[in-house]
Design an enzyme around this catalytic site. Structure first.
Site, PDB file in Angstrom:
ATOM      1  N   LYS A   1       0.071   4.229  -0.437  1.00 21.04           N
ATOM      2  CA  LYS A   1      -0.626   5.438   0.042  1.00 21.04           C
ATOM      3  C   LYS A   1      -0.307   6.612  -0.881  1.00 21.04           C
ATOM      4  O   LYS A   1      -0.182   6.409  -2.095  1.00 21.04           O
ATOM      5  CB  LYS A   1      -0.234   5.736   1.497  1.00 21.04           C
ATOM      6  CG  LYS A   1      -0.313   4.512   2.405  1.00 21.04           C
ATOM      7  CD  LYS A   1      -0.179   4.845   3.850  1.00 21.04           C
ATOM      8  CE  LYS A   1      -0.043   3.558   4.656  1.00 21.04           C
ATOM      9  NZ  LYS A   1      -0.272   3.756   6.065  1.00 21.04           N
TER      10      LYS A   1
ATOM     11  N   SER B   1       2.845  -2.216  10.515  1.00 21.41           N
ATOM     12  CA  SER B   1       4.285  -2.173  10.800  1.00 21.41           C
ATOM     13  C   SER B   1       5.000  -3.498  10.492  1.00 21.41           C
ATOM     14  O   SER B   1       5.946  -3.864  11.183  1.00 21.41           O
ATOM     15  CB  SER B   1       4.529  -1.751  12.255  1.00 21.41           C
ATOM     16  OG  SER B   1       3.995  -0.458  12.485  1.00 21.41           O
TER      17      SER B   1
ATOM     18  N   GLY C   1       2.622  -1.079   4.395  1.00 21.20           N
ATOM     19  CA  GLY C   1       2.730   0.327   4.036  1.00 21.20           C
ATOM     20  C   GLY C   1       4.180   0.741   3.890  1.00 21.20           C
ATOM     21  O   GLY C   1       4.805   0.582   2.842  1.00 21.20           O
ATOM     22  N   GLY C   2       4.755   1.250   4.981  1.00 19.68           N
ATOM     23  CA  GLY C   2       6.114   1.820   4.955  1.00 19.68           C
ATOM     24  C   GLY C   2       7.157   0.921   4.309  1.00 19.68           C
ATOM     25  O   GLY C   2       7.971   1.378   3.495  1.00 19.68           O
TER      26      GLY C   2
ATOM     27  N   GLY D   1       1.814   2.213  10.747  1.00 20.34           N
ATOM     28  CA  GLY D   1       2.778   3.302  10.623  1.00 20.34           C
ATOM     29  C   GLY D   1       3.382   3.743  11.940  1.00 20.34           C
ATOM     30  O   GLY D   1       3.991   4.807  12.027  1.00 20.34           O
TER      31      GLY D   1
ATOM     32  N   ASN E   1       0.867  -1.178   0.000  1.00 19.28           N
ATOM     33  CA  ASN E   1       0.000   0.000   0.000  1.00 19.28           C
ATOM     34  C   ASN E   1       0.908   1.234   0.000  1.00 19.28           C
ATOM     35  O   ASN E   1       1.429   1.614   1.037  1.00 19.28           O
ATOM     36  CB  ASN E   1      -0.904  -0.009   1.241  1.00 19.28           C
ATOM     37  CG  ASN E   1      -1.769   1.239   1.317  1.00 19.28           C
ATOM     38  OD1 ASN E   1      -1.922   1.963   0.335  1.00 19.28           O
ATOM     39  ND2 ASN E   1      -2.345   1.482   2.485  1.00 19.28           N
TER      40      ASN E   1
ATOM     41  N   HIS F   1      -9.712   1.066   4.206  1.00 13.57           N
ATOM     42  CA  HIS F   1      -8.482   1.313   4.976  1.00 13.57           C
ATOM     43  C   HIS F   1      -8.776   2.311   6.089  1.00 13.57           C
ATOM     44  O   HIS F   1      -9.596   3.223   5.916  1.00 13.57           O
ATOM     45  CB  HIS F   1      -7.381   1.843   4.050  1.00 13.57           C
ATOM     46  CG  HIS F   1      -6.031   1.847   4.695  1.00 13.57           C
ATOM     47  ND1 HIS F   1      -5.640   2.848   5.562  1.00 13.57           N
ATOM     48  CD2 HIS F   1      -4.995   0.977   4.629  1.00 13.57           C
ATOM     49  CE1 HIS F   1      -4.403   2.574   5.990  1.00 13.57           C
ATOM     50  NE2 HIS F   1      -4.000   1.452   5.441  1.00 13.57           N
TER      51      HIS F   1
ATOM     52  N   GLU G   1      -5.991  -4.937  10.338  1.00  5.93           N
ATOM     53  CA  GLU G   1      -5.011  -3.884  10.577  1.00  5.93           C
ATOM     54  C   GLU G   1      -5.388  -3.086  11.825  1.00  5.93           C
ATOM     55  O   GLU G   1      -6.188  -2.135  11.737  1.00  5.93           O
ATOM     56  CB  GLU G   1      -4.962  -2.932   9.375  1.00  5.93           C
ATOM     57  CG  GLU G   1      -4.517  -3.565   8.093  1.00  5.93           C
ATOM     58  CD  GLU G   1      -3.834  -2.541   7.193  1.00  5.93           C
ATOM     59  OE1 GLU G   1      -2.693  -2.806   6.790  1.00  5.93           O
ATOM     60  OE2 GLU G   1      -4.413  -1.487   6.924  1.00  5.93           O
TER      61      GLU G   1
ATOM     62  N   GLU H   1      -7.269   4.796   7.102  1.00  7.53           N
ATOM     63  CA  GLU H   1      -7.060   6.215   6.749  1.00  7.53           C
ATOM     64  C   GLU H   1      -8.250   6.761   5.958  1.00  7.53           C
ATOM     65  O   GLU H   1      -8.557   7.958   6.034  1.00  7.53           O
ATOM     66  CB  GLU H   1      -5.735   6.370   5.989  1.00  7.53           C
ATOM     67  CG  GLU H   1      -4.555   6.185   6.954  1.00  7.53           C
ATOM     68  CD  GLU H   1      -3.302   5.604   6.332  1.00  7.53           C
ATOM     69  OE1 GLU H   1      -3.146   5.628   5.104  1.00  7.53           O
ATOM     70  OE2 GLU H   1      -2.461   5.094   7.109  1.00  7.53           O
TER      71      GLU H   1
HETATM   72  C1  PEP Z   1      -1.012   0.161   5.871  1.00  7.99           C
HETATM   73  O1  PEP Z   1      -0.966   1.298   5.477  1.00  7.99           O
HETATM   74  O2  PEP Z   1      -1.938  -0.569   5.499  1.00  7.99           O
HETATM   75  C2  PEP Z   1       0.049  -0.301   6.755  1.00  7.99           C
HETATM   76  C3  PEP Z   1      -0.067  -1.478   7.306  1.00  7.99           C
HETATM   77  O3  PEP Z   1       1.100   0.550   6.964  1.00  7.99           O
HETATM   78  P1  PEP Z   1       2.476   0.220   7.754  1.00  7.99           P
HETATM   79  O4  PEP Z   1       2.986  -1.082   7.195  1.00  7.99           O
HETATM   80  O5  PEP Z   1       3.370   1.364   7.441  1.00  7.99           O
HETATM   81  O6  PEP Z   1       2.135   0.102   9.183  1.00  7.99           O
END
Ligand code: PEP
Length: 252
Positions: free
Chosen positions: A8, A212, A233-234, A174, A6, A94, A168, A96
C-alpha cells in the site's frame, strides 16, 4: 502457492531498500513451486527491478494499472510504465481503490482486460462489505464483481490464463478480523464455480485469500485445499515476517 505482499502507501525509501534487499537474499522466496510477489508503490519500481531482477523467480508489480494506453490521466500509471520497470504483475480492484477512488466493476473490468492484453499477470480483488455479509448478500456481491470482469474479458476475447483472484472480505482487511475457515472455503468454492461457468472455463486460476493473514493464522488458512495463496497487507511490511509467512505456506 502465490504469496503476494501489498505494501500500500507504506515504507520509506530506506525501509523499502532494506526490505527488498533482505527479501532477495532469503532462499524461501526462490523455492520451486512458490511465487512471491511484491506490490510496491510506483516510486519503488526502479528499486524493485534493480534488486529483484537478479534474484530469480521473485515477482513485482503495481498496485493499480490504468485502462488506457497513455494520456491526460494525472496521477495514474499505465501498463507500459509497469512493463518498462520489469513489473510482471498488476493488482486491480483492491477494496481501497474501490472505496477511495470510486472504482466501479466496469472500470475494473477495463483495467483487468488492458493489463492482461499487455501480458501482465493480474491479481483481481473481490470482496463483500460487512453489511453485505450480515445481510447474507456475500455470494451475490462476489458473483456480480467477478461476472462483470469475466463477461467483459470474453467480449474482448482476452485470455484469462494470467488471471489470479484474491478474495478479500472488506471487513477483514487491516482489522485483525480474519474470516473463519468455513467462510473462506465456502467463498473460494463459490468463486471457483463462477470461474468454471464463465465463457472461458478450463484454466485453473489460483484463488488467494486476503484479510489479516499473518504468521499465527497462516498455517490453517493454507491448509484449505481451495486456497492458492494469500494477499498480505500489514504482515508483509517486515521482510522477516513476510518470509516466515512464505515458509508457512510451503509447509502445507
Ligand atoms: C490487503 O491490503 O490486501 C490486506 C489483505 O491487508 P491486511 O493483510 O493488512 O488485512
Amino acid at each position: 502457492m502465490i504469496i503476494a505482499a501489498n505494501w500500500k502507501m507504506n515504507l520509506s525509501r530506506e525501509q523499502a531498500l532494506h526490505h527488498l534487499t533482505r527479501s532477495s537474499q532469503l532462499d524461501i522466496h526462490h523455492a520451486p513451486g512458490h511465487q512471491s510477489v511484491f506490490f510496491v508503490p510506483a516510486c519503488y519500481f526502479g528499486m524493485a527491478e534493480e534488486i529483484l531482477s537478479s534474484a530469480g523467480a521473485i515477482g513485482w508489480g503495481g498496485q493499480d494499472c490504468h485502462q488506457d494506453e497513455a494520456g491526460a490521466f494525472t496521477g495514474d500509471i499505465s501498463a507500459d510504465m509497469l512493463l518498462g520497470f520489469g513489473c510482471g504483475w498488476a493488482l486491480i480492484g483492491h477494496s481501497e481503490r474501490r472505496q477511495y477512488h470510486f472504482e466501479t466493476d466496469r472500470q475494473i473490468a477495463h483495467k483487468t482486460a488492458h493489463a492482461l492484453k499487455k501480458g501482465l499477470r493480474v491479481v483481481l480483488c473481490v470482496g463483500e462489505s460487512l453489511a453485505d455479509r450480515q445481510a447474507g448478500n456475500n455470494d451475490a456481491v462476489i458473483s456480480g464483481q467477478l461476472d462483470t470482469v469475466l463477461v467483459y474479458l470474453a467480449e474482448q476475447s482476452v485470455s484469462t490464463a494470467n488471471l489470479v483472484i484474491a478474495y478479500e472480505p472488506v471487513w477483514a482487511i487491516g482489522t485483525g478480523n480474519v474470516a473463519s475457515l468455513a467462510q473462506i472455503d465456502d467463498m473460494h468454492g463459490h468463486i471457483r464455480d463462477v470461474l468454471d461457468s464463465a465463457a472461458q472455463a478450463g484454466t485453473d486460476n489460483p484463488i488467494l485469500y486476503g484479510g489479516s493473514v499473518n504468521e499465527t493464522n497462516g498455517a490453517e488458512i493454507f491448509s484449505l485445499g481451495s486456497v492458492g495463496g494469500a494477499l498480505v497487507g500489514g504482515a508483509s511490511l517486515d521482510a522477516e515476517k513476510f518470509a516466515s509467512l512464505c515458509t508457512i505456506s510451503q509447509q502445507k
